[in-house]
Design a protein around this motif. Structure first.
Motif, PDB file in Angstrom:
ATOM      1  N   ALA A   1       0.837  -1.205   0.000  1.00  0.00           N
ATOM      2  CA  ALA A   1       0.000   0.000   0.000  1.00  0.00           C
ATOM      3  C   ALA A   1       0.871   1.254   0.000  1.00  0.00           C
ATOM      4  CB  ALA A   1      -0.929  -0.012   1.210  1.00  0.00           C
ATOM      5  N   GLY A   2       1.909   1.256   0.845  1.00  0.00           N
ATOM      6  CA  GLY A   2       2.793   2.413   0.897  1.00  0.00           C
ATOM      7  C   GLY A   2       3.493   2.662  -0.423  1.00  0.00           C
ATOM      8  N   LEU A   3       4.089   1.625  -0.985  1.00  0.00           N
ATOM      9  CA  LEU A   3       4.797   1.781  -2.259  1.00  0.00           C
ATOM     10  C   LEU A   3       3.823   2.019  -3.405  1.00  0.00           C
ATOM     11  CD1 LEU A   3       7.424  -1.087  -1.825  1.00  0.00           C
ATOM     12  CD2 LEU A   3       7.805   1.364  -1.583  1.00  0.00           C
ATOM     13  N   GLY A   4       2.633   1.373  -3.326  1.00  0.00           N
ATOM     14  CA  GLY A   4       1.653   1.540  -4.392  1.00  0.00           C
ATOM     15  C   GLY A   4       1.099   2.958  -4.434  1.00  0.00           C
ATOM     16  N   LEU A   5       0.796   3.520  -3.266  1.00  0.00           N
ATOM     17  CA  LEU A   5       0.279   4.892  -3.232  1.00  0.00           C
ATOM     18  C   LEU A   5       1.316   5.883  -3.748  1.00  0.00           C
ATOM     19  CD1 LEU A   5      -1.628   4.908   0.181  1.00  0.00           C
ATOM     20  CD2 LEU A   5      -2.620   4.948  -2.111  1.00  0.00           C
ATOM     21  N   LEU A   6       2.583   5.648  -3.396  1.00  0.00           N
ATOM     22  CA  LEU A   6       3.647   6.523  -3.886  1.00  0.00           C
ATOM     23  C   LEU A   6       3.758   6.423  -5.403  1.00  0.00           C
ATOM     24  CD1 LEU A   6       5.995   8.443  -3.360  1.00  0.00           C
ATOM     25  CD2 LEU A   6       7.449   6.450  -2.952  1.00  0.00           C
ATOM     26  N   SER A   7       3.738   5.190  -5.920  1.00  0.00           N
ATOM     27  CA  SER A   7       3.843   4.991  -7.372  1.00  0.00           C
ATOM     28  C   SER A   7       2.634   5.586  -8.092  1.00  0.00           C
ATOM     29  CB  SER A   7       3.959   3.496  -7.688  1.00  0.00           C
ATOM     30  OG  SER A   7       5.081   2.929  -7.046  1.00  0.00           O
ATOM     31  N   LEU A   8       1.443   5.397  -7.513  1.00  0.00           N
ATOM     32  CA  LEU A   8       0.235   5.928  -8.137  1.00  0.00           C
ATOM     33  C   LEU A   8       0.273   7.449  -8.201  1.00  0.00           C
ATOM     34  CD1 LEU A   8      -2.558   5.179  -9.278  1.00  0.00           C
ATOM     35  CD2 LEU A   8      -3.478   5.424  -6.964  1.00  0.00           C
TER      36      LEU A   8
ATOM     37  N   ALA B   1      21.889   0.304  15.529  1.00  0.00           N
ATOM     38  CA  ALA B   1      22.365   0.258  14.148  1.00  0.00           C
ATOM     39  C   ALA B   1      21.339  -0.407  13.241  1.00  0.00           C
ATOM     40  CB  ALA B   1      23.697  -0.499  14.079  1.00  0.00           C
ATOM     41  N   VAL B   2      20.707  -1.479  13.718  1.00  0.00           N
ATOM     42  CA  VAL B   2      19.661  -2.137  12.927  1.00  0.00           C
ATOM     43  C   VAL B   2      18.506  -1.167  12.679  1.00  0.00           C
ATOM     44  CG1 VAL B   2      17.912  -3.957  12.972  1.00  0.00           C
ATOM     45  CG2 VAL B   2      20.245  -4.462  13.707  1.00  0.00           C
ATOM     46  N   GLY B   3      18.042  -0.483  13.740  1.00  0.00           N
ATOM     47  CA  GLY B   3      16.957   0.485  13.580  1.00  0.00           C
ATOM     48  C   GLY B   3      17.340   1.628  12.658  1.00  0.00           C
ATOM     49  N   THR B   4      18.602   2.064  12.729  1.00  0.00           N
ATOM     50  CA  THR B   4      19.069   3.155  11.869  1.00  0.00           C
ATOM     51  C   THR B   4      19.030   2.755  10.410  1.00  0.00           C
ATOM     52  OG1 THR B   4      20.500   4.015  13.621  1.00  0.00           O
ATOM     53  CG2 THR B   4      21.017   4.655  11.357  1.00  0.00           C
ATOM     54  N   VAL B   5      19.485   1.545  10.107  1.00  0.00           N
ATOM     55  CA  VAL B   5      19.482   1.086   8.707  1.00  0.00           C
ATOM     56  C   VAL B   5      18.057   1.040   8.172  1.00  0.00           C
ATOM     57  CG1 VAL B   5      19.948  -0.881   7.204  1.00  0.00           C
ATOM     58  CG2 VAL B   5      21.638  -0.196   8.897  1.00  0.00           C
ATOM     59  N   LEU B   6      17.128   0.481   8.945  1.00  0.00           N
ATOM     60  CA  LEU B   6      15.742   0.420   8.491  1.00  0.00           C
ATOM     61  C   LEU B   6      15.162   1.834   8.327  1.00  0.00           C
ATOM     62  CD1 LEU B   6      14.348  -2.517  10.665  1.00  0.00           C
ATOM     63  CD2 LEU B   6      14.895  -2.550   8.230  1.00  0.00           C
ATOM     64  N   GLY B   7      15.456   2.736   9.267  1.00  0.00           N
ATOM     65  CA  GLY B   7      14.968   4.102   9.155  1.00  0.00           C
ATOM     66  C   GLY B   7      15.532   4.819   7.945  1.00  0.00           C
ATOM     67  N   VAL B   8      16.813   4.614   7.664  1.00  0.00           N
ATOM     68  CA  VAL B   8      17.445   5.248   6.503  1.00  0.00           C
ATOM     69  C   VAL B   8      16.837   4.711   5.209  1.00  0.00           C
ATOM     70  CG1 VAL B   8      19.597   5.380   5.206  1.00  0.00           C
ATOM     71  CG2 VAL B   8      19.597   5.837   7.655  1.00  0.00           C
ATOM     72  N   VAL B   9      16.557   3.419   5.158  1.00  0.00           N
ATOM     73  CA  VAL B   9      15.938   2.833   3.958  1.00  0.00           C
ATOM     74  C   VAL B   9      14.562   3.451   3.727  1.00  0.00           C
ATOM     75  CG1 VAL B   9      14.966   0.721   2.976  1.00  0.00           C
ATOM     76  CG2 VAL B   9      17.210   0.667   4.077  1.00  0.00           C
ATOM     77  N   ILE B  10      13.768   3.564   4.797  1.00  0.00           N
ATOM     78  CA  ILE B  10      12.438   4.161   4.669  1.00  0.00           C
ATOM     79  C   ILE B  10      12.546   5.600   4.195  1.00  0.00           C
ATOM     80  CG2 ILE B  10      10.405   4.894   5.982  1.00  0.00           C
ATOM     81  CD1 ILE B  10      10.963   2.449   7.824  1.00  0.00           C
ATOM     82  N   ALA B  11      13.426   6.378   4.819  1.00  0.00           N
ATOM     83  CA  ALA B  11      13.611   7.773   4.413  1.00  0.00           C
ATOM     84  C   ALA B  11      14.118   7.863   2.980  1.00  0.00           C
ATOM     85  CB  ALA B  11      14.577   8.476   5.365  1.00  0.00           C
ATOM     86  N   GLY B  12      15.015   6.943   2.606  1.00  0.00           N
ATOM     87  CA  GLY B  12      15.542   6.947   1.248  1.00  0.00           C
ATOM     88  C   GLY B  12      14.458   6.721   0.208  1.00  0.00           C
ATOM     89  N   VAL B  13      13.548   5.777   0.493  1.00  0.00           N
ATOM     90  CA  VAL B  13      12.442   5.533  -0.437  1.00  0.00           C
ATOM     91  C   VAL B  13      11.567   6.776  -0.556  1.00  0.00           C
ATOM     92  CG1 VAL B  13      10.334   4.187  -0.793  1.00  0.00           C
ATOM     93  CG2 VAL B  13      12.430   3.044  -0.031  1.00  0.00           C
TER      94      VAL B  13
END
Length: 820
Positions: A394-401, A748-760
């Motif tokens: 849903a998150g990626l689909g709404l962004l793409s739409l 560090a694990v939380g940071t990587v996931l947060g950076v990925v989300i922000a990057g998207v």
């Protein structure tokens, strides 16, 4: 069952205190922002200000009206016409009248928004002299406030020129304007147009005298003649949007963290549930016990949170008013529904947070429950896979739409604030399968260094998947929100500046300082007299259009001479030609419903006139700053507020010097194109920046507390594990270093996931800008991200090492023998 639940709460008080704190703070945040948001739904009922002593005030109508299938719709216009001389004469025949004129005045010692008035109008406010006397001759004036005293000389610039003015008196400030009062004759010379007329006559006779097209204002309606009468409502619109965003973000953060904390608290007790099953408890009894515990904690914590919200909301409103984010009069009202909403939301989240975990705990057999409590690394259940896939899609689909349908939507606050939330939930649902590979990747090098700390930290973090996911959740939120919100606003701000910079080809831009303030005629005349200089005057105005037959929509517009303006600008024309703009046409952008060159559109102009204009050209939408263009003929009443200047190739230096001298003499700001963009397109406005930091500050403080709270819960649950390490020969220092290292790995694990989300999210914004034809660099707020990660790492280390150090004060043999 209630007795058993209460006994269990007393025995495992650390876990329940942690859940209580998380929920109470979460409900407190929801209540605080909810109460503040409710206070923005209505502005204070202000009476007339400038014309409080005028029985009747007459002005030309400042509204356009349109009949629609859903009723009459109105919209304000930007440039109401002055009151005609014939009307003022008819009004004067009815009784005593006072003609009001308002015009901009600038000069040293004057506030940037100072306006001029005739002295006779001062008695209608009423202004009273606090020192000096009234003006009686040209070159004399009375000033508001204490900045200027009688005898002060001011070089005042008006639309008619610049001259020395002597302040002969002062009046106390009324709070809604900075004014300079001239003699009536001098004010009429400077500004011949009459903006309003105060009439001492019966209202019915006044209405009969003026006819249609005029507003005859009495009583509270006289406020419509005040300067910026809608400023309270307009101020609340921005505050409402800001607090709406804050309520959404803080509500999401608190619900997410509370649900994660309660789920983790239940997961910690699997061995206890196994023992209960072994003792004969049925799955339904285990579930009922867990729900009773959650109900008790939920009621108490939600009530405490409502108390925190009721105490915190007035402080939040006071800070917003003091910092300029909200009007100075902004206060919390008497509404109670936000407290009810916060209470029931907290209770619902508490029960929801234990629902899935309690079902899983009551469903497994006794032996299996005891066995799985040692290592928590099994795969996710099918239900979590399905929910995670749906949310992430849903998150990626709404962004793409949005990118495919309308890229401009991605740049709107609602989208770039809510988009990271869906991605955060989606990635969090997949945490059990992401934690282990991420941990292995991040600890690959530390695990190969001498000593056992790196290896043990990797294995412990990998073994406690639920614990790691619960602790990493606040870090994911802080990093993702901080990077997404700050990065997106900075990226969009930079894109707006780049777009404006590409459109300006003028060497210099002249303005009067304030937004929309008229430039003195003297400067324009002197600029035109400089040899070789191209002078493009433009006027800020507006047009109103009836969209889809039901909504009157006002758009910003600029009136230019198309032939001259083409020499100082590079507009993003996608259809037609700017050169074809004439008095019978209009230039629109792609956001308009009708964008076919040659079609005609019906609009209301800035002075309220209705016109059917042909579309001469269409501009790209861009970042939303590409407005409408008209000719001067269709901007009657709008003053020249900007002049773009192109210097000649030969003699540019002398021409610039001459323009600089003219600007200094007329009190005009003269900037290069880059300077003008820098002044009008900062990264974000002060209020926007403060508002974002307010939102992030609330969310970050809460998630920081939640991080420390969850880590304390997790560390207190590992007392026996720590004792086992001591019994195998590890020193207290080695154990504490291991606990600290594990906390850093989880961060560090939380940071990587947060950076990925922000990057998207940032890539989506960058893609939207590209589709809109604005290619700009993505701005990553590395400083903010580093500060958030550093604060999280510090909190995590302290919150894990501190309780561990207290636990290690007891002898290892005694710790190993303690019951859970």
């Amino acid at each position: 069952m209630l007795t058993l639940a209460l006994q269990g709460m007393r025995t495992r008080w650390v876990t329940f205190v942690g859940s209580f704190i998380a929920l109470a703070l979460g409900v407190g945040l929801i209540a605080t922002t909810g109460l503040a948001l409710a206070a923005t739904f209505s502005a204070p009922d202000r009476g007339p200000e400038r014309f409080v002593k005028a029985p009747v005030v007459v002005k030309t109508s400042g509204l356009v009206r349109a009949d629609t299938p859903i009723g009459e719709r109105t919209q304000t216009i930007t440039d109401p016409a002055p009151v005609p001389a014939a009307v003022t004469a008819r009004l004067a025949a009815l009784g005593r009248t006072v003609e009001d004129r308002t015009f901009p005045v600038s000069g040293s010692g004057l506030a940037e928004d100072t306006v001029g008035h005739p002295w006779s109008v001062a008695a209608l406010t009423p202004y009273t002299l606090t020192s000096g006397r009234a003006p009686s001759a040209p070159g004399e004036a009375v000033a508001t406030g204490d900045a200027l005293r009688p005898g002060a000389r001011v070089r005042a610039a008006t639309v008619r020129g610049t001259e020395q003015v002597t302040v002969v008196g002062t009046v106390a400030s009324a709070g809604f304007e900075n004014a300079l009062f001239f003699t009536d004759a001098e004010a009429a010379r400077i500004s011949p147009a009459v903006d309003a007329v105060a009439v001492h006559a019966p209202a019915d006779r006044v209405e009969a005298a003026v006819g249609a097209g005029f507003d005859v204002l009495t009583g509270g309606e006289r406020r419509r003649a005040d300067p910026d009468p809608d400023r309270d409502e307009e101020a609340l619109v921005s505050v409402n949007a800001l607090l709406g965003t804050a309520a959404g973000v803080t509500g999401f953060v608190s619900v997410f963290v509370v649900a994660s904390t309660f789920s983790f608290a239940v997961a910690q007790r699997r061995r206890e549930f196994g023992l209960l099953r072994t003792a004969g408890a049925t799955p339904s009894q285990v579930r009922r016990m867990v729900f009773i515990e959650a109900l008790v904690v939920g009621v108490l914590a939600s009530a405490a949170g409502c108390g925190l919200g009721a105490a915190g909301a007035p402080r939040l409103a006071s800070w917003m008013a003091d910092s300029g984010i909200a009007p100075s009069w902004f206060r919390i009202g008497e509404q109670t529904w936000p407290l009810h909403t916060a209470f029931w939301t907290g209770l619902f989240v508490a029960l929801s947070g234990v629902a899935v975990s309690s079902w899983r705990a009551g469903r497994v057999g006794p032996t299996e429950a005891l066995r799985e409590s040692a290592v928590d690394s099994r795969a996710m259940p099918l239900s979590r896979w399905l929910i995670g896939i749906v949310v992430l899609a849903a998150g990626l689909g709404l962004l793409s739409l949005a990118l495919l349908d309308n890229p401009g939507d991605v740049l709107k606050r609602k989208t770039y604030v809510t988009q990271p939330m869906l991605l955060i939930v989606g990635f969090a649902l997949f945490a059990p399968v992401l934690v282990k590979p991420l941990t292995r990747l991040l600890t690959w090098l530390p695990a190969r260094l001498p000593g056992a700390t790196g290896t043990l930290a990797r294995e412990n973090v990998s073994a406690g998947v639920r614990r790691t996911a619960a602790v990493a959740a606040p870090v994911v939120i802080t990093v993702a929100l901080a990077a997404s919100l700050m990065g997106t606003t900075a990226t969009i701000g930079g894109a707006k500046a780049d777009e404006a910079r590409q459109q300006i080809t003028a060497d210099l831009v002249a303005t009067a300082g304030g937004e929309g303030r008229a430039l003195p005629d003297e400067f324009v005349r002197r600029a035109r007299s400089v040899p070789g200089v191209t002078v493009s005057e433009s006027r800020s105005t507006g047009v109103t259009v009836l969209e889809e037959g039901v909504a009157l929509v006002k758009s910003e517009a600029r009136a230019v001479d198309p032939a001259v303006h083409a020499a100082v600008s590079r507009l993003p024309v996608v259809a037609g030609r700017l050169a074809d703009l004439d008095d019978d046409s209009i230039v629109v952008n792609e956001e308009w419903l009708t964008t076919k060159v040659g079609d005609r559109v019906s609009v209301w102009l800035g002075d309220g006139r209705k016109a059917d204009l042909r579309i001469a050209a269409v501009l790209s939408t861009g970042t939303g700053g590409n407005g409408v263009y008209l000719t001067e003929h269709n901007a009657a009443g709008a003053p020249v507020d900007r002049v773009d200047l192109a210097l000649p190739r030969d003699g540019a230096h002398s021409a610039a010097a001459a323009l600089g001298a003219a600007a200094k003499a007329a009190g005009v700001r003269l900037l290069t194109g880059d300077q003008w963009v820098g002044a009008h397109y900062p990264g974000s406005s002060r209020d926007t920046g403060l508002g974002l930091w307010m939102i992030l500050g609330i969310a970050l403080v809460y998630t920081g507390i939640a991080l420390a709270n969850t880590l304390m819960m997790a560390t207190s649950d590992r007392v026996r594990d720590l004792a086992s390490l001591r019994l195998t020969g590890a020193t207290k220092g080695q154990v504490l270093r291991l606990v600290g290292a594990e906390a850093l790995v989880v961060v560090a694990v939380g940071t990587v996931l947060g950076v990925v989300i922000a990057g998207v999210n940032l890539l989506g914004v960058w893609g939207a800008l590209g589709l809109l034809g604005v290619w700009s660099d993505v701005v990553v707020p590395w400083g903010t991200v580093a500060a958030v990660v550093g604060a999280s790492a510090l909190l995590a280390t302290v919150a894990s090492v501190l309780p561990a150090s207290f636990a290690l004060r007891v002898r290892p043999v005694e710790l190993a023998g303690m019951r859970e």
